[in-house]
Design an enzyme around this catalytic site. Structure first.
Site, PDB file in Angstrom:
ATOM      1  N   GLU A 195      -5.586   3.054  10.593  1.00  8.98           N
ATOM      2  CA  GLU A 195      -5.877   1.614  10.440  1.00  8.98           C
ATOM      3  C   GLU A 195      -6.604  -0.140  11.176  1.00  8.98           C
ATOM      4  O   GLU A 195      -7.593  -0.492  10.633  1.00  8.98           O
ATOM      5  CB  GLU A 195      -4.541   0.532  10.376  1.00  8.98           C
ATOM      6  CG  GLU A 195      -3.629   1.906   9.488  1.00  8.98           C
ATOM      7  CD  GLU A 195      -1.468   0.705   8.943  1.00  8.98           C
ATOM      8  OE1 GLU A 195      -1.946   0.998   8.026  1.00  8.98           O
ATOM      9  OE2 GLU A 195      -1.515   0.030   9.711  1.00  8.98           O
ATOM     10  N   GLU A 468      -3.526   8.054 -13.797  1.00  8.10           N
ATOM     11  CA  GLU A 468      -3.888   8.238 -15.353  1.00  8.10           C
ATOM     12  C   GLU A 468      -3.518  10.300 -15.049  1.00  8.10           C
ATOM     13  O   GLU A 468      -3.571  10.933 -15.484  1.00  8.10           O
ATOM     14  CB  GLU A 468      -4.685   8.463 -16.000  1.00  8.10           C
ATOM     15  CG  GLU A 468      -6.143   8.797 -15.901  1.00  8.10           C
ATOM     16  CD  GLU A 468      -6.611   8.234 -17.388  1.00  8.10           C
ATOM     17  OE1 GLU A 468      -6.120   8.676 -18.216  1.00  8.10           O
ATOM     18  OE2 GLU A 468      -7.689   7.285 -17.044  1.00  8.10           O
TER      19      GLU A 468
END
Length: 497
Positions: A195, A468
């Site tokens: 990070e 999706e």
């Protein structure tokens, strides 16, 4: 309660709500002779030197990445981007970030006061299992006793035992930087190192990431995710130095830092020069050494972690512990909060079964691109259930966010389901790519409820979205029976037959 971080605060407020008389001892923030921060402050690591300020810097980096750099998207979508767009006002953002954190500190203090919690600032240590001494900032001491002592002291960054380590900063020190380093070395392979390196690179610093193995995130992450992250970083991220072990840090005559490391297969150190900053992110250690736990008979591991059972009990009756300083293995803010609330439910809410289940816990890495994961990795699932019981669905693709970028300037999204048994229960869900951090929470609910692939497919896709794909993997609405694909009805239709 010893520790006013996420876990300690959650426990204290829930316990006080049940009518318990609660004193919360918060160490506060001090600086040692070298100016290194000691103690996180109200709200703990997350609020002060962790999740919250880190996410602000992550978002700042994401804004810059959209405008400038190898994966910038703004021009493709029709925006004129001046050359100065990449200049980052580090000092201005730091000032606003620090003010934001200070308001959160005030909110914590106000929340404790509202619940009637006695807040004491000082450094706590045991006298015996029921009695705690508090060293106050003015040099005096205060003694408290109670039927129950709850430890939530948290942890702090570890530093390597190498010459010149005092010249480096930790992830805590990152938030003290008054100006942006032009060239920076980040050392470590875990999520904090990934990070920090991603943020600094995204903000325009020349960033070098040094790590011991061939990849980062070698523990706890699915190989599919690690491969995807490594590919993204190699093409669009910081300079990677694999097989690198810290050896020393020295200050050069021009004031810059020289970082030396041994490389895999060699004992001779190689030097890398010209760094404005060397950031160590090699792990964290529990802050238990100052508590005199031996006086209370509380057992710890060699590394100082407090040994607890599934109900957060330590080896000493009447002393419990939660959070990063325990052997539970989850150094995550929401985990500490949940553990604290459930512990208060058990001790003061009249629910003896209350506890947090340390399994199927969702987590996110704010890397570039971000990662979301819950449940078992594919190797873990195969080890636990056997190869024959596991099937996998996965896909890699550049999302529409990069529709107008050249092929080599597209960041790929990766999605993976790990499925168990003929019913194809989702035992692992892993994603990497834009918005994975926001996408995961809803899917985590489904996984925690024991959803199957058929359950996923019963939810009609939302198009066009990245998410999706999780409900439209190849073979949608079909299942192999004796080697032949057959229709598979969704659960809501099967129930009516």
């Amino acid at each position: 309660v010893i520790g006013g971080g996420s876990g300690g605060s959650a426990f204290a407020k829930r316990a006080a709500g049940y009518g318990a008389k609660v004193a919360l001892i918060e160490r506060g923030v001090s600086r040692d002779e070298a100016g290194v921060r000691r103690g996180a402050g109200a709200g703990g690591t997350c609020v002060n030197v962790g999740c919250v300020p880190k996410k602000i810097m992550f978002m700042a980096g994401a804004h810059r990445e959209a405008m400038i750099g190898s994966v910038a998207t703004a021009r493709g979508f029709g925006f004129s981007v001046p050359s100065a767009a990449g200049v980052f006002d580090w000092a201005g953002v730091k000032a606003r970030r620090d003010a934001y954190v200070a308001r959160l500190n005030e909110n914590y203090l106000a929340g404790w006061k509202k619940e009637g919690i006695d807040v004491i600032q000082g450094l706590a240590s045991f006298i015996d299992s029921k009695t705690v001494s508090v060293a106050m900032p003015d040099g005096t001491e205060q003694t408290l006793s109670g039927k129950q002592v709850m430890l939530a002291c948290g942890g702090e960054p570890a530093m390597p035992p190498i010459p010149g380590a005092e010249l480096a900063i930790s992830s805590d020190g990152f938030f003290d930087l008054e100006k942006q380093p032009k060239k920076v070395a980040v050392v470590g392979a875990g999520y904090i190192a990934v990070e920090m390196a991603g943020i600094l690179h995204a903000l325009g610093s020349e960033t070098h990431l040094f790590f011991r193995g061939e990849t980062v995130l070698r523990r706890g992450f699915d190989p599919f995710i690690v491969e995807s992250l490594m590919e993204a970083m190699e093409h669009h991220g910081p300079v990677l130095h694999k097989g690198s072990t810290p050896a020393s840090i020295a200050r050069a005559a021009d004031g810059t830092l020289t970082y030396s490391a041994t490389q895999a297969g060699s004992s001779e150190a190689v030097s890398f020069e010209g760094f404005d900053c060397v950031l160590m992110a090699i792990g964290r250690r529990p802050v238990t050494d100052l508590l005199h736990l031996d006086r209370a008979g509380v057992k710890t591991t060699k590394g100082g972690l407090i040994e607890v059972d599934e109900f957060e009990n330590t080896s000493t009756p009447g002393v419990c512990a939660i959070g990063d300083a325990t052997t539970t293995g989850w150094e995550l803010t929401p985990v500490a909060i949940a553990a604290g609330r459930r512990l208060a439910d058990r001790l003061f809410g009249g629910e003896p079964r209350a506890r947090i289940a340390y399994e199927q816990i969702a987590t996110v890495v704010f890397s570039h691109p971000p990662i979301g994961t819950i449940g078992l990795t594919e190797p873990q699932a195969r080890k636990e259930f056997g190869d024959d019981a596991i099937t996998v669905k996965s896909a890699r693709f550049p999302s529409m966010l990069y529709a107008f970028n050249d092929p080599e300037s597209k960041v790929k999204t990766g999605l993976k389901l790990v499925l168990r048994g003929p019913e194809e229960t989702v035992v692992g869900l892993h994603c990497i790519g834009p918005y994975s951090d926001e996408m995961l929470q809803g899917f985590a609910v489904a996984v925690r409820m024991g959803a199957t692939r058929s359950d996923f497919e019963a939810s009609v896709a939302i198009h066009p979205t990245i998410a999706e794909e999780f409900v439209t993997f190849g073979g949608w609405g079909q299942k192999k029976v004796d080697g032949v694909l057959r229709p598979e009805l969704p659960p809501y239709l099967r129930a009516k037959l």
